[in-house]
Design an enzyme around this catalytic site. Structure first.
Site: not given
Length: 418
Positions: A303, A318, A357
């Protein structure tokens, strides 16, 4: 009796000269090499200043090569340059040096990628073992294992600031903007705006030398081990399990992770056994759990560092290296930035394989070990809360979430908050 008459013009001249000398002291490294950051000075003279871009103009001539391991102003040694050849156009005595913006050409392993090598780089530098990077200091940390468990104690924001700054300053694998990579943020966008505000890529270039470093290389090897779509169970092969362990091996050998482990052990959040600490990291980052439809379709590492597609939208992702690699492959389209806190953090808008996103935040230039260490500390000491700290006077925040229904502590998400 003698009467002394002072000339006001002379007094003004003396005061002016003194003021100039005092001002120059704030702009020079004379007598200041290796001193800690001091915000009262206009420029700095420590090993971290090249990364922050705030070195004094004479830092290279006075300090590089003369840094002492013990930072004491009374024993600072200033070694004057003895070469008569202008350093601006030669690699003499500069092979392997970090990016030096005051020079027209460079002499490090990244200069070939950025096409800014000095004319004599090949003759003087190639084939030689490069000197140690001067922007970071390497520390040796020994933790005898196993150590007895310690009682868990609370951790203050100031304690977080100290350990995270220590990790930041000891990160020899950190990438430097303008040296190891270059970005082009272009135009700012807003939450509901789906217009492309950035015709070019965010990362104009990343030096290939960076991806050959052990922790980067072992992290990148994990990127293709996952199915992006949630709701589809992950099948982890023996080879992929070995790659997970190879990545943990690589980061656990670094000073950054040793600092993180020592801090977490002393505060009672991690075991004193290296084997058990490794297992703790494996549980936090690689335990599979369900994000959709009851399937074992996700993990903390997937993730945060790889990214997922859930309900037609990008979730997670990220990590700046992952962002760069997808951009390079033409699978990610950068649309503009939402906000930025340079040189540390940027919040972006982008599409990945056509999926949107609206806001994705990540650190810039941080090494894999720094991000794992930072997120692990925040996850264990500030679970499901904002983790607030300073890095060299810059206020930063990290948000982490735990997978609530699992017995083991496992990351659901972790990212810099802006």
């Amino acid at each position: 009796m003698h009467i002394h008459i002072f000339n006001p013009t002379c007094i003004c001249l003396i005061l002016t000269v003194c003021a100039l000398d005092f001002g120059n002291a704030f702009r020079s490294c004379g007598g200041r090499c290796s001193l800690r950051y001091n915000q009262s000075y206009n420029c700095q003279c420590n090993i971290a200043c090249p990364r922050y871009g705030n070195c004094c103009s004479d830092y290279v001539n006075l300090c590089q090569g003369s840094m002492q391991t013990t930072q004491a102003p009374t024993t600072t040694t200033i070694v004057p340059t003895t070469t008569t050849i202008p350093l601006t156009s030669t690699c003499l005595s500069r092979c392997g040096a970090s990016f030096q913006p005051q020079y027209a050409c460079q002499c490090n392993t990244a200069c070939s990628s950025f096409k800014n090598c000095c004319p004599d780089f090949s003759r003087l530098c190639q084939g030689r073992t490069p000197e140690r990077r001067t922007t970071r200091k390497t520390t040796t940390i020994k933790i005898t294992a196993p150590l007895p468990p310690r009682k868990k104690v609370s951790v203050s924001d100031s304690e977080l600031s100290r350990i995270i700054t220590k990790m930041w300053d000891s990160d020899t694998n950190a990438a430097i903007n303008g040296n190891d990579f270059r970005i082009s943020v272009q135009s700012r966008t807003s939450f509901n705006n789906k217009q492309d505000k950035a015709p070019s890529r965010l990362f104009s270039t990343v030096g290939s030398h960076l991806l050959q470093r052990n922790t980067y290389k072992s992290m990148v090897a994990l990127f293709d081990n996952y199915i992006p779509d949630t709701g589809r169970a992950e099948r982890v092969s023996r080879t992929e399990l070995q790659e997970n362990q190879k990545f943990l091996d690589a980061i656990l050998q670094t000073s950054v992770m040793k600092e993180a482990w020592r801090f977490l052990y002393e505060k009672g959040y991690s075991p004193g056994s290296s084997t058990l600490f490794r297992k703790q990291l494996n549980d936090i980052w690689f335990t599979l759990y369900s994000r959709q439809a009851g399937k074992q379709d996700s993990s903390g590492f997937e993730h945060v560092f790889v990214g997922e597609i859930k309900n037609g939208k990008v979730s997670g992702m990220h990590n700046w290296i992952r962002f760069y690699m997808l951009e390079k492959l033409g699978k990610l389209d950068y649309k503009g930035y939402r906000t930025q806190k340079l040189p540390h953090i940027i919040a972006t808008q982008f599409t990945w394989n056509g999926k949107w996103k609206q806001v994705g935040t990540f650190f810039l230039g941080t090494s894999p070990e720094f991000e794992i260490g930072l997120y692990t500390i925040c996850f264990l000491t500030r679970p499901n809360k904002l983790c607030t700290f300073n890095i060299n006077k810059t206020r930063l925040k990290v948000q982490t979430f735990n997978v609530s229904y699992l017995r083991t502590k496992t990351v659901a998400s972790a990212y810099p908050d802006v």
